[in-house]
Scaffold this motif. Structure first.
Motif, PDB file in Angstrom:
ATOM      1  N   SER A 198       0.842  -1.204   0.000  1.00 25.72           N
ATOM      2  CA  SER A 198       0.000   0.000   0.000  1.00 25.72           C
ATOM      3  C   SER A 198       0.869   1.243   0.000  1.00 25.72           C
ATOM      4  O   SER A 198       2.087   1.164   0.223  1.00 25.72           O
ATOM      5  CB  SER A 198      -0.893   0.027   1.255  1.00 25.72           C
ATOM      6  N   GLY A 199       0.229   2.375  -0.212  1.00 25.41           N
ATOM      7  CA  GLY A 199       0.926   3.650  -0.137  1.00 25.41           C
ATOM      8  C   GLY A 199       1.356   3.967   1.287  1.00 25.41           C
ATOM      9  O   GLY A 199       2.439   4.537   1.506  1.00 25.41           O
ATOM     10  N   LEU A 200       0.520   3.605   2.245  1.00 31.52           N
ATOM     11  CA  LEU A 200       0.900   3.842   3.643  1.00 31.52           C
ATOM     12  C   LEU A 200       2.159   3.050   3.986  1.00 31.52           C
ATOM     13  O   LEU A 200       3.076   3.573   4.614  1.00 31.52           O
ATOM     14  CB  LEU A 200      -0.253   3.478   4.587  1.00 31.52           C
ATOM     15  N   LEU A 212       5.258   4.732   2.774  1.00 27.61           N
ATOM     16  CA  LEU A 212       5.686   5.835   3.642  1.00 27.61           C
ATOM     17  C   LEU A 212       6.340   5.306   4.923  1.00 27.61           C
ATOM     18  O   LEU A 212       7.407   5.778   5.339  1.00 27.61           O
ATOM     19  CB  LEU A 212       4.479   6.717   3.986  1.00 27.61           C
ATOM     20  N   THR A 252      -2.865  17.733   4.152  1.00 30.91           N
ATOM     21  CA  THR A 252      -2.638  16.462   3.458  1.00 30.91           C
ATOM     22  C   THR A 252      -3.572  15.408   4.001  1.00 30.91           C
ATOM     23  O   THR A 252      -4.303  15.639   4.965  1.00 30.91           O
ATOM     24  CB  THR A 252      -1.169  15.998   3.614  1.00 30.91           C
ATOM     25  N   TYR A 253      -3.545  14.250   3.364  1.00 29.18           N
ATOM     26  CA  TYR A 253      -4.285  13.091   3.857  1.00 29.18           C
ATOM     27  C   TYR A 253      -3.512  12.515   5.040  1.00 29.18           C
ATOM     28  O   TYR A 253      -2.287  12.557   5.074  1.00 29.18           O
ATOM     29  CB  TYR A 253      -4.399  12.063   2.718  1.00 29.18           C
ATOM     30  N   ALA A 309      -2.600   9.692   5.921  1.00 30.28           N
ATOM     31  CA  ALA A 309      -1.601   8.640   5.679  1.00 30.28           C
ATOM     32  C   ALA A 309      -0.183   9.208   5.648  1.00 30.28           C
ATOM     33  O   ALA A 309       0.760   8.569   6.123  1.00 30.28           O
ATOM     34  CB  ALA A 309      -1.898   7.922   4.366  1.00 30.28           C
ATOM     35  N   SER A 310      -0.023  10.414   5.094  1.00 29.91           N
ATOM     36  CA  SER A 310       1.313  11.031   5.045  1.00 29.91           C
ATOM     37  C   SER A 310       1.882  11.114   6.461  1.00 29.91           C
ATOM     38  O   SER A 310       3.051  10.801   6.696  1.00 29.91           O
ATOM     39  CB  SER A 310       1.253  12.442   4.465  1.00 29.91           C
ATOM     40  N   VAL A 324       4.259  16.414  -0.186  1.00 31.52           N
ATOM     41  CA  VAL A 324       3.110  15.714  -0.777  1.00 31.52           C
ATOM     42  C   VAL A 324       2.673  16.498  -2.012  1.00 31.52           C
ATOM     43  O   VAL A 324       2.485  17.713  -1.922  1.00 31.52           O
ATOM     44  CB  VAL A 324       1.928  15.633   0.222  1.00 31.52           C
ATOM     45  N   ALA A 379       1.401   9.673  -3.875  1.00 32.54           N
ATOM     46  CA  ALA A 379       0.195   8.848  -3.981  1.00 32.54           C
ATOM     47  C   ALA A 379      -0.840   9.466  -4.927  1.00 32.54           C
ATOM     48  O   ALA A 379      -1.713   8.769  -5.429  1.00 32.54           O
ATOM     49  CB  ALA A 379      -0.417   8.637  -2.604  1.00 32.54           C
ATOM     50  N   GLN A 380      -0.735  10.802  -5.151  1.00 34.23           N
ATOM     51  CA  GLN A 380      -1.706  11.463  -6.024  1.00 34.23           C
ATOM     52  C   GLN A 380      -1.056  12.039  -7.279  1.00 34.23           C
ATOM     53  O   GLN A 380      -1.708  12.781  -8.015  1.00 34.23           O
ATOM     54  CB  GLN A 380      -2.413  12.586  -5.231  1.00 34.23           C
ATOM     55  N   TYR A 412      -3.856   2.458  -4.955  1.00 30.01           N
ATOM     56  CA  TYR A 412      -5.252   2.303  -4.522  1.00 30.01           C
ATOM     57  C   TYR A 412      -6.143   2.538  -5.762  1.00 30.01           C
ATOM     58  O   TYR A 412      -5.796   3.361  -6.620  1.00 30.01           O
ATOM     59  CB  TYR A 412      -5.499   3.347  -3.433  1.00 30.01           C
ATOM     60  N   SER A 459      -2.296  -1.712  -3.247  1.00 32.24           N
ATOM     61  CA  SER A 459      -0.877  -1.889  -3.563  1.00 32.24           C
ATOM     62  C   SER A 459      -0.180  -0.542  -3.578  1.00 32.24           C
ATOM     63  O   SER A 459      -0.818   0.506  -3.610  1.00 32.24           O
ATOM     64  CB  SER A 459      -0.667  -2.622  -4.889  1.00 32.24           C
TER      65      SER A 459
HETATM   66  C1  LIG Z   1      -3.955   7.433  -0.974  1.00 35.13           C
HETATM   67  C2  LIG Z   1      -2.919   8.188  -0.262  1.00 35.13           C
HETATM   68  C3  LIG Z   1      -2.003   7.557   0.600  1.00 35.13           C
HETATM   69  C4  LIG Z   1      -2.152   6.144   1.069  1.00 35.13           C
HETATM   70  O1  LIG Z   1      -2.206   5.169   0.114  1.00 35.13           O
HETATM   71  P1  LIG Z   1      -2.879   3.748   0.452  1.00 35.13           P
HETATM   72  O2  LIG Z   1      -2.458   2.905  -0.693  1.00 35.13           O
HETATM   73  O3  LIG Z   1      -4.344   3.947   0.560  1.00 35.13           O
HETATM   74  O4  LIG Z   1      -2.288   3.263   1.745  1.00 35.13           O
HETATM   75  C5  LIG Z   1      -0.977   8.319   1.126  1.00 35.13           C
HETATM   76  N1  LIG Z   1      -0.874   9.632   0.873  1.00 35.13           N
HETATM   77  C6  LIG Z   1      -1.742  10.277   0.084  1.00 35.13           C
HETATM   78  C7  LIG Z   1      -1.538  11.732  -0.183  1.00 35.13           C
HETATM   79  C8  LIG Z   1      -2.801   9.582  -0.500  1.00 35.13           C
HETATM   80  O5  LIG Z   1      -3.678  10.234  -1.278  1.00 35.13           O
END
Ligand SMILES: *Cc1c(COP(=O)(O)O)cnc(C)c1O
Length: 365
Positions: A59-61, A64, A85-86, A88-89, A130, A158-159, A182, A193
């Motif tokens: 995943s993106g998380l 990070l 930011t979201y 997850a960052s 980000v 991620a974006q 995602y 992923s």
């Molecule tokens: C979607 C997203 C993530 C996390 O990605 P996942 O694959 O959902 O864990 C992290 N940072 C940002 C800015 C995102 O948009």
């Protein structure tokens, strides 16, 4: 006309034969974890970004979290992160025991490079940038600040798949670029992923070990790792997606271009685009003072919208322990109260885009 905020099946049906074939071939291969598909996608994605290495992850998380872990950033360390930011960052930092130091955004919703240096202390180890909504942050200046202060530079991409700042792709500016695939992202899998990219062979080796229980050779566990492997089915799907990147991106640009050119309403603020910064239009985010009213109006006209994001990380309950209060980061808080995202996705038709534009232009505030 009913328009969902997103419509993921349109993306699948567009290249259905290719996705079906890729998945079925994988199912029939008898090899499901860390095989040829993952290796191929890693190599294709590294080429696409312009880095030497890529490691596919869960995943993106995870990208990070493992990025900071690989660099040894942890307890007692501070990391500069955009407040806008979201979450997850920020979780990528706090999962390692490090402390996020929030910095306000600029007019482009991204980390304001003029406000970074005042936040650097002797404990600062890294800057996490980000590229929010798909637009590259001011990387030349931020990289110069990171270099001058001897800080690691990590990018949350991620974006921003494929977005460039000047001639370099986001993800290739920092020590490590972190990606999510995602399903809703510009390059999205049909499941979870993510990946990291880097030019540094030591970081590459370390994250490869971390994702697979800390081992290079099966059952020889050298460091404390996790299970964060990209699987063969998602990797096969991602190779198909990546092969159509130019076409998919053209579609997003076309929709966004129409929104920018044709939305004309005094109650709506359109997004601004920075010179030299590429924008891959992950999200089309407008601002309006009475958001509740606009969102209700659009809902009444069957147009789906979302808020990215209604509660900034520093005010979320999960981060109570950091001790931030309402009013601490006023620009970020104002964005959180006024942003609203319009429908924008693969396979959205011209008629649907026109409908959204017309309804918005008829809005009377
Ligand atoms: C979607 C997203 C993530 C996390 O990605 P996942 O694959 O959902 O864990 C992290 N940072 C940002 C800015 C995102 O948009």
């Amino acid at each position: 006309m009913k328009i969902n905020f997103n419509q993921l099946d349109r993306g699948y049906f567009k290249y259905q034969n290719e996705y079906d074939l890729a998945v079925l071939q994988t199912l029939k291969s008898g090899w499901y974890i860390l095989g040829k598909n993952v290796e191929r996608f890693e190599s294709e994605f590294a080429d696409f970004i312009g880095t030497k290495f890529c490691v596919g992850l869960n995943s993106g998380l995870d990208a990070l979290i493992l990025a900071f872990r690989a660099l040894g950033v942890g307890i007692g360390d501070e990391v500069i992160v955009p407040a806008n930011t979201y979450i997850a960052s920020v979780l990528g930092i706090t999962e390692n025991g490090a402390t996020p130091v929030f910095v306000e955004p600029d007019h482009y919703f991204n980390l304001d490079d003029n406000r970074i240096e005042e936040k650097i202390t002797k404990n600062t180890k890294a800057i996490l940038v980000v590229h929010l909504y798909g637009q590259a942050a001011n990387m030349k200046r931020i990289k110069e600040i990171a270099n001058r202060n001897k800080l690691y530079l990590i990018e949350d991409c991620a974006q921003s798949h494929g977005a460039k700042f000047e001639n370099r792709t986001t993800g290739a500016w920092g020590d490590i670029g972190c990606f999510s695939f995602y399903p809703t992202k510009n390059i999205g899998a049909f499941g979870d992923s993510g990946a990291i990219v880097t030019d540094n062979p030591l970081i590459y080796e370390k994250i490869k070990m971390l994702r697979n229980y800390g081992s290079k050779i099966k059952y020889h566990n050298e460091i404390l790792g996790v299970n964060s492997r990209l699987d063969e089915i998602q990797a096969a799907i991602l190779s198909v997606k990546l092969s159509h990147y130019n076409q998919l991106q053209k579609e997003r640009e076309k929709i966004s271009r129409r929104y920018l050119d044709e939305i004309k309403n005094e109650f709506i603020k359109l997004p601004k685009i920075r010179e030299n910064a590429g924008h891959v239009w992950h999200l089309f985010v407008i601002r309006t003072d009475d958001r509740k009213k606009l969102q209700k109006y659009l809902t009444d006209h069957e147009i789906g919208t979302q808020i990215h994001y209604p509660i900034p990380p520093h005010l979320s309950k999960a981060y109570d322990f950091l001790g931030h209060k309402q009013g601490n980061l006023t620009i970020t808080e104002n964005y959180a109260d006024t942003v609203i995202s319009l429908p924008l996705y693969e396979g959205m038709t011209e008629a649907e885009v026109s409908y959204v534009i017309n309804i918005i232009n008829e809005y009377e505030g």
